[in-house]
Design a protein around this motif. Structure first.
Motif, PDB file in Angstrom:
ATOM      1  N   SER A 101      47.852  60.350  29.608  1.00 47.68           N
ATOM      2  CA  SER A 101      48.975  59.192  30.317  1.00 47.68           C
ATOM      3  C   SER A 101      49.249  59.227  30.906  1.00 47.68           C
ATOM      4  N   TYR A 140      48.183  60.760  33.680  1.00 46.80           N
ATOM      5  CA  TYR A 140      47.108  60.345  35.255  1.00 46.80           C
ATOM      6  C   TYR A 140      47.995  59.191  35.006  1.00 46.80           C
ATOM      7  N   GLU A 141      48.413  58.228  34.580  1.00 45.22           N
ATOM      8  CA  GLU A 141      49.182  56.773  35.360  1.00 45.22           C
ATOM      9  C   GLU A 141      50.076  57.426  35.885  1.00 45.22           C
ATOM     10  N   ARG A 142      51.109  58.494  35.976  1.00 43.29           N
ATOM     11  CA  ARG A 142      51.958  58.743  37.215  1.00 43.29           C
ATOM     12  C   ARG A 142      51.611  59.996  37.973  1.00 43.29           C
ATOM     13  N   TRP A 187      43.555  50.960  35.229  1.00 44.28           N
ATOM     14  CA  TRP A 187      46.183  51.563  35.795  1.00 44.28           C
ATOM     15  C   TRP A 187      46.379  50.164  35.583  1.00 44.28           C
ATOM     16  N   ARG A 188      45.657  48.977  35.620  1.00 42.21           N
ATOM     17  CA  ARG A 188      45.974  48.104  34.983  1.00 42.21           C
ATOM     18  C   ARG A 188      47.333  47.333  36.994  1.00 42.21           C
ATOM     19  N   HIS A 245      47.545  53.656  42.022  1.00 41.52           N
ATOM     20  CA  HIS A 245      48.527  53.884  41.074  1.00 41.52           C
ATOM     21  C   HIS A 245      49.939  54.016  41.195  1.00 41.52           C
ATOM     22  N   PRO A 289      51.270  57.029  42.510  1.00 42.75           N
ATOM     23  CA  PRO A 289      51.914  57.884  40.928  1.00 42.75           C
ATOM     24  C   PRO A 289      53.225  58.903  42.395  1.00 42.75           C
ATOM     25  N   ASN A 339      45.355  49.737  24.952  1.00 45.21           N
ATOM     26  CA  ASN A 339      44.957  49.693  26.426  1.00 45.21           C
ATOM     27  C   ASN A 339      43.397  49.309  26.218  1.00 45.21           C
ATOM     28  N   LYS A 380      41.570  50.429  29.552  1.00 48.27           N
ATOM     29  CA  LYS A 380      40.849  51.226  30.117  1.00 48.27           C
ATOM     30  C   LYS A 380      39.356  51.429  29.143  1.00 48.27           C
ATOM     31  N   SER A 391      41.929  60.386  35.010  1.00 52.60           N
ATOM     32  CA  SER A 391      42.728  58.906  34.969  1.00 52.60           C
ATOM     33  C   SER A 391      43.352  58.123  34.193  1.00 52.60           C
ATOM     34  N   SER A 392      43.309  59.036  33.107  1.00 53.93           N
ATOM     35  CA  SER A 392      44.124  58.304  32.022  1.00 53.93           C
ATOM     36  C   SER A 392      43.823  57.839  30.626  1.00 53.93           C
TER      37      SER A 392
END
Ligand SMILES: Nc1ncnc2c1ncn2[C@@H]1O[C@H](COP(=O)(O)OP(=O)(O)O)[C@@H](O)[C@H]1O
Ligand SMILES: [Mg+2]
Lengths: 286, 247
Positions: free
Chosen positions: A76, A78-80, A107-108, A150, A152, B3, B6, B95-96
């Motif tokens: 998670s 990597y979402e930031r 990343w929505r 996203h 970051p 999630n 993803k 990328s999560s």
């Protein structure tokens, strides 16, 4: 805890089997700051980025990223943060748009942001093009677009302009400065001292796994500007370099009066020469 | 399950990549085409244009095991290898997307495709559906496809290039495909075949083709579930050690 630091490395070292690749690395990164690791090939730049971004475990020391110990981070994070490695690839058979859209889903991120990012990297009119057909510079811009999709907090870039032509490199520099203006912190590595001078608020000179100097490019240059020199081209096409001595200055004044000088430059110290003075090696040495 | 986006994105990426890969797209059609071709070719031997049971057995066996092996071992394995080759795997992993999401996203379509094509083969072969126990066929197809996909993931972890993946995948495919097929010729191979998940599939299709009632024995169940568990464990051990990619 100090929340202003996005990134904090203390006493990081890394040993690959026998080789000590990083020794006692310490540094901090703040919002809106561009920090550069400048060093020749093999200095440990990629290793540093991999450790900070959780792709590699350090041998000792502590790395905190966005307030969390890097030993405890999971996917998670990597979402930031955004990561561009030295070989980040794209899906060549997909279109430019699809390449970004897949990550927008991860990343929505709304569609409008994809369009915004495409404009940022100036690829809007290529959005339907197959990504494999882009030029090298366009591909790198796509990689960059994807990494900031996203928004970051920190963007990591491992030699982002290495192997690109100067024009594209300049475009990328401009984009990075734009991102900085939006408050994004950027950690980049490079072996290009001009790039470091132009972009970075602070530079760490990395040599054989050690930070041998740290400071703003200007600070460093002034610190090592011990003997001032002037490079002069005379009418008779003779090029000479003179040090700052009373005698030389009188000579220069005399030439100037007689209008015998074609060009004159002060030999400002560069990060290159700082690096040379500190390590005895040039940046492009292998 | 917050999630799912993803997982869905990974599955979509895999789908887009696979559907652009001619070899991968043609594979399943070739298997179905082969079954259809053989059926036409050999139906002359039987009374009123039907396949004699031994031919039907061979046809089903060949089609179903080939389908299971190609889709799993090769499709899944080369798709991961392709991502390594093109340096997109690391991009996904930074990328999560989690290892689990990547795992499921990678095998989702090949797995579904394998099961669907197994039924297509059944239909194309022209077998009398009264001879087939659909629930059993479905169950065995599902488990065998899963095993094959998980082995494909292991191939993907081991391989660094697509070439490499084929080099590892083909011998595996030969063993799991050819041993049951050649089991008709040699008692030794038939014994070994009993311990392969593809061998269990073969026994089942043989029974269907011969119009015999298929009873799954304890050993068959043990082989199917045992090999599923073993392949998942091997995958997990390898994944824990280095992730999908060595540094
Ligand atoms: N996976 C690895 N195994 C062993 N040694 C490595 C590995 N990766 C890097 N190194 C060594 O660590 C040193 C630093 O490498 P690297 O961080 O890639 O340098 P840079 O990115 O500055 O060129 C080099 O001497 C390199 O040979
Ligand atoms: Mg490097």
């Amino acid at each position: 805890m100090e929340q202003n630091e996005l990134l904090q490395l203390s006493h990081i070292s890394k040993r690959y089997k026998t080789e000590l690749a990083l020794k006692d690395i310490n540094m901090e990164l703040h919002p809106g700051e561009i920090l550069g690791f400048l060093g020749p090939s093999g200095a440990g730049k990629t290793t540093t980025i991999k450790i900070i971004t959780g792709q590699l475990r350090q041998t000792s020391g502590e790395a905190r990223i966005l307030g969390t110990d890097s030993a405890n981070i999971d996917a998670s994070i990597y979402e930031r943060i955004g990561v561009v490695s030295d070989d980040s690839g794209i899906y060549e058979k997909m279109t430019v748009w699809q390449n970004l859209n897949m990550f927008a889903k991860i990343w929505r991120v709304p569609r409008t942001r994809v369009e915004e990012v495409l404009r940022l990297v100036d690829l809007s009119e290529h959005s339907k093009k197959q990504a494999g057909k882009l030029s090298k510079g366009q591909k790198q811009r796509l990689v960059l677009a994807r990494a900031v999709l996203h928004k970051p907090r920190i963007l990591f870039l491992d030699e982002p302009t290495s192997g690109l032509d100067p024009t594209t490199a300049v475009e990328i520099h401009k984009m990075l400065l734009d991102l900085k203006k939006e408050g994004m912190a950027i950690f980049l590595t490079t072996h290009n001292m001009e790039e470091a001078t132009k972009l970075c608020d602070n530079v760490a000179l990395l040599y054989q796994g050690e930070i041998v100097e740290f400071g703003s490019p200007q600070e460093l240059c002034l610190k090592y500007n011990r003997d001032k020199k002037y490079q002069i081209l005379l009418d008779d096409r003779k090029e000479i370099i003179l040090e700052q001595t009373p005698e030389n200055i009188r000579k220069i004044a005399e030439w100037m009066e007689k209008d015998q000088i074609q060009c004159i430059h002060s030999c400002e110290p560069t990060l290159e020469s700082v690096f040379l003075q500190v390590t005895g090696k040039t940046l492009n040495a292998w | 399950m917050g999630n799912m986006n993803k997982l869905a994105a990974v599955a979509q990426i895999k789908w887009l990549c696979m559907s652009q890969n001619t070899a991968v797209v043609i594979g399943p059609f070739m298997v179905i085409g082969m079954v259809w071709g053989f059926k036409i070719l050999y139906s002359n031997f039987g009374p009123n244009g039907e396949l004699i049971p031994v031919m039907m057995a061979m046809l089903l066996n060949l089609g179903v095991t080939m389908n299971i092996c190609i889709n799993g071992f090769l499709m899944v394995g080369t798709a991961i290898a392709e991502e390594k080759e093109k340096h997109t795997l690391r991009v996904l992993m930074t990328s999560s997307v989690t290892g689990m999401q990547y795992f499921i996203g990678s095998i989702l379509y090949p797995f579904v495709l394998t099961v669907v094509i197994n039924f297509a083969i059944l239909w194309v072969s022209g077998i009398e559906m009264g001879q087939v126990s659909v629930p059993v066929f479905f169950l065995v197809s599902v488990i065998a496809s899963l095993i094959s996909c998980v082995i494909g993931m292991i191939v993907g972890i081991c391989a660094s290039t697509q070439m490499n993946a084929n080099l590892i995948g083909y011998p595996l495919m030969m063993v799991f495909m050819m041993v049951p097929i050649l089991g008709n010729l040699s008692e030794g191979l038939r014994r070994i075949s009993g311990f392969l998940f593809t061998g269990v599939v073969t026994q089942m299709t043989d029974c269907f083709a011969n119009g015999a009632e298929y009873k799954m024995e304890a050993l068959d169940i043990a082989v199917l579930f045992g090999e599923l568990i073993i392949s998942v464990l091997v995958f997990l051990v390898m994944y824990r050690r280095n992730g999908y990619e060595k540094d």
